[in-house]
Structure formats: C-alpha cells, structure tokens
Write a protein that holds these residues in place. Structure first.
Motif, PDB file in Angstrom:
ATOM      1  N   SER A  39       0.702  -0.985  -0.074  1.00  0.00           N
ATOM      2  CA  SER A  39       0.065  -0.124  -0.226  1.00  0.00           C
ATOM      3  C   SER A  39       0.753   1.294  -0.106  1.00  0.00           C
ATOM      4  O   SER A  39       1.665   1.427   0.858  1.00  0.00           O
ATOM      5  N   PHE A  40       0.663   2.026  -0.898  1.00  0.00           N
ATOM      6  CA  PHE A  40       1.504   3.156  -1.139  1.00  0.00           C
ATOM      7  C   PHE A  40       0.716   4.247  -0.244  1.00  0.00           C
ATOM      8  O   PHE A  40      -0.511   4.667  -0.365  1.00  0.00           O
ATOM      9  N   THR A  41       1.549   5.156   0.718  1.00  0.00           N
ATOM     10  CA  THR A  41       0.902   6.020   1.434  1.00  0.00           C
ATOM     11  C   THR A  41       1.210   7.294   0.813  1.00  0.00           C
ATOM     12  O   THR A  41       0.505   8.544   0.911  1.00  0.00           O
ATOM     13  N   ASP A  42       2.340   7.239  -0.104  1.00  0.00           N
ATOM     14  CA  ASP A  42       2.812   8.376  -1.007  1.00  0.00           C
ATOM     15  C   ASP A  42       3.650   8.101  -2.002  1.00  0.00           C
ATOM     16  O   ASP A  42       4.420   7.275  -1.733  1.00  0.00           O
ATOM     17  N   ASN A  43       3.225   8.310  -3.380  1.00  0.00           N
ATOM     18  CA  ASN A  43       3.793   7.826  -4.342  1.00  0.00           C
ATOM     19  C   ASN A  43       3.946   8.989  -5.541  1.00  0.00           C
ATOM     20  O   ASN A  43       3.280   8.717  -6.579  1.00  0.00           O
ATOM     21  N   ALA A  47       5.365   5.052  -8.840  1.00  0.00           N
ATOM     22  CA  ALA A  47       5.764   3.744  -9.100  1.00  0.00           C
ATOM     23  C   ALA A  47       4.668   2.700  -8.851  1.00  0.00           C
ATOM     24  O   ALA A  47       3.742   2.950  -8.287  1.00  0.00           O
ATOM     25  N   SER A  48       4.857   1.466  -9.673  1.00  0.00           N
ATOM     26  CA  SER A  48       4.228   0.385  -9.369  1.00  0.00           C
ATOM     27  C   SER A  48       4.809  -0.354  -8.243  1.00  0.00           C
ATOM     28  O   SER A  48       5.986  -0.417  -7.860  1.00  0.00           O
ATOM     29  N   ALA A  49       4.004  -1.423  -7.440  1.00  0.00           N
ATOM     30  CA  ALA A  49       4.500  -2.243  -6.491  1.00  0.00           C
ATOM     31  C   ALA A  49       5.728  -2.967  -6.926  1.00  0.00           C
ATOM     32  O   ALA A  49       6.359  -3.434  -5.912  1.00  0.00           O
ATOM     33  N   THR A  50       5.531  -3.628  -8.205  1.00  0.00           N
ATOM     34  CA  THR A  50       6.555  -4.539  -8.491  1.00  0.00           C
ATOM     35  C   THR A  50       8.002  -3.540  -8.879  1.00  0.00           C
ATOM     36  O   THR A  50       9.029  -4.358  -8.965  1.00  0.00           O
ATOM     37  N   GLN A  51       8.007  -2.338  -8.492  1.00  0.00           N
ATOM     38  CA  GLN A  51       9.549  -1.754  -8.907  1.00  0.00           C
ATOM     39  C   GLN A  51       9.828  -1.565  -7.202  1.00  0.00           C
ATOM     40  O   GLN A  51      11.078  -1.069  -7.003  1.00  0.00           O
ATOM     41  N   ILE A  52       9.277  -1.851  -6.202  1.00  0.00           N
ATOM     42  CA  ILE A  52       9.576  -1.535  -4.993  1.00  0.00           C
ATOM     43  C   ILE A  52      10.584  -2.711  -4.352  1.00  0.00           C
ATOM     44  O   ILE A  52      10.288  -3.884  -4.834  1.00  0.00           O
ATOM     45  N   GLU A  73      -1.568  -3.766  -5.311  1.00  0.00           N
ATOM     46  CA  GLU A  73      -0.988  -2.566  -5.027  1.00  0.00           C
ATOM     47  C   GLU A  73      -2.263  -1.731  -4.779  1.00  0.00           C
ATOM     48  O   GLU A  73      -3.134  -1.998  -5.494  1.00  0.00           O
ATOM     49  N   SER A  74      -2.093  -0.865  -3.757  1.00  0.00           N
ATOM     50  CA  SER A  74      -2.975   0.154  -3.442  1.00  0.00           C
ATOM     51  C   SER A  74      -2.585   1.281  -2.888  1.00  0.00           C
ATOM     52  O   SER A  74      -1.378   1.473  -2.777  1.00  0.00           O
ATOM     53  N   SER A  75      -3.612   2.028  -2.421  1.00  0.00           N
ATOM     54  CA  SER A  75      -3.055   3.244  -1.623  1.00  0.00           C
ATOM     55  C   SER A  75      -4.020   3.361  -0.517  1.00  0.00           C
ATOM     56  O   SER A  75      -5.121   2.994  -0.555  1.00  0.00           O
ATOM     57  N   GLY A  76      -3.368   4.093   0.404  1.00  0.00           N
ATOM     58  CA  GLY A  76      -4.151   4.319   1.812  1.00  0.00           C
ATOM     59  C   GLY A  76      -3.619   3.682   2.919  1.00  0.00           C
ATOM     60  O   GLY A  76      -2.415   3.473   2.899  1.00  0.00           O
ATOM     61  N   ASP A  77      -4.361   3.789   4.198  1.00  0.00           N
ATOM     62  CA  ASP A  77      -3.852   3.233   5.313  1.00  0.00           C
ATOM     63  C   ASP A  77      -3.276   1.602   5.161  1.00  0.00           C
ATOM     64  O   ASP A  77      -4.361   0.580   4.727  1.00  0.00           O
ATOM     65  N   PRO A  78      -2.157   1.038   5.224  1.00  0.00           N
ATOM     66  CA  PRO A  78      -1.685  -0.171   5.306  1.00  0.00           C
ATOM     67  C   PRO A  78      -2.477  -1.324   5.704  1.00  0.00           C
ATOM     68  O   PRO A  78      -2.854  -2.202   5.272  1.00  0.00           O
ATOM     69  N   ALA A  79      -2.876  -1.038   6.933  1.00  0.00           N
ATOM     70  CA  ALA A  79      -3.435  -2.014   7.790  1.00  0.00           C
ATOM     71  C   ALA A  79      -5.148  -2.104   7.155  1.00  0.00           C
ATOM     72  O   ALA A  79      -5.397  -3.269   6.918  1.00  0.00           O
ATOM     73  N   GLU A  80      -5.656  -1.300   6.961  1.00  0.00           N
ATOM     74  CA  GLU A  80      -6.855  -1.161   6.279  1.00  0.00           C
ATOM     75  C   GLU A  80      -6.799  -2.050   4.941  1.00  0.00           C
ATOM     76  O   GLU A  80      -7.738  -2.927   4.591  1.00  0.00           O
TER      77      GLU A  80
END
Length: 134
Positions: A39-43, A47-52, A73-80
């Motif tokens: 989960s991206f909180t700031d991007n 970038a895509s998750a596969t680039q991490i 991949e998503s964005s927002g609060d990682p736990a949620e």
C-alpha cells in the motif's frame, strides 16, 4: 490449497522474513498461493508495487521456492488495505512483519501489525526479520 496475504512494506528484511515464514508452513509449494500486498501512502513518482525493492525480493524468493503468487497494489492506510484485501479474497492467513518499538513509540506512531491483529477475524502470523540466506 490455502491463500496467504502478505503485507509488504519497504523493508527488504521484513519482506523476506514473511515469505520465509510462508515457505516454512506445512504443505508443498503447490498447496500455497500468496498475494503480496503493498500500500502506497505517498507515491509522487507513480511507481508500481513491482518496482519496490522489497516486493521484488519477496517475489524472487517465492519464485525460487515454486510458490504461486501475485502482487496487489493500493493506496491508503496499510492495515486497512491488508485487512480489506484479505476479507475480499477470503484469505486463510495474513502474514506481516513485526517491528521492535518501545511502548511509547507504539502509542505515538501506531503499528500496522497491531492494527491488523486487532481488526481482523482471520489468523495472523507475525514474523521477525529474515534468518540468513536460504
């Protein structure tokens, strides 16, 4: 077959600890299906998750051990994001890495792992750091 959701942050050691934990679960590789959730909180770069780096390392480890996986991949609060995805996919297990924090640090900064544990009805496995290279 069981479906495991792994929350992957930017820490490579934590990502490797999680995939090692899944590899060590009972059953053959063919009995395990894994989704790596980042989960991206700031991007700002888009970038895509596969680039991490941590996601790439976890993916390579799973490939090397013959475990089918995909990346979400998503964005927002990682736990949620982790909890919602695990519920939507009817995952059998959530895996996340723990961090060493003082009680004050936990209170001030929160904890994705703590939030996942407290807010899901699914089993959660918490790993430490990666153990050696396998």
């Amino acid at each position: 077959m069981y479906h495991v959701v792994i929350g992957v942050d930017d820490d490579v050691e934590h990502a490797l600890a999680c995939v090692q934990g899944v590899t060590n679960l009972p059953g053959d590789a063919a009995e395990k299906e894994v989704t790596l959730v980042h989960s991206f909180t700031d991007n700002p770069s888009g970038a895509s998750a596969t680039q991490i780096h941590s996601v790439r390392e976890a993916s390579e480890y799973l490939e090397d051990h013959g475990i089918d996986y995909d990346v979400n991949e998503s964005s927002g609060d990682p736990a949620e994001v982790i909890i919602d995805f695990a519920e939507e996919e009817d995952a059998d297990l959530i895996v996340t890495a723990g961090r060493k924090r003082s009680p004050a640090g936990k209170a001030l900064f929160g904890s994705v792992t703590q939030s996942v544990i407290l807010n899901t009805d699914r089993p959660v496995m918490v790993t430490g750091t990666a153990r050696g290279s396998e």
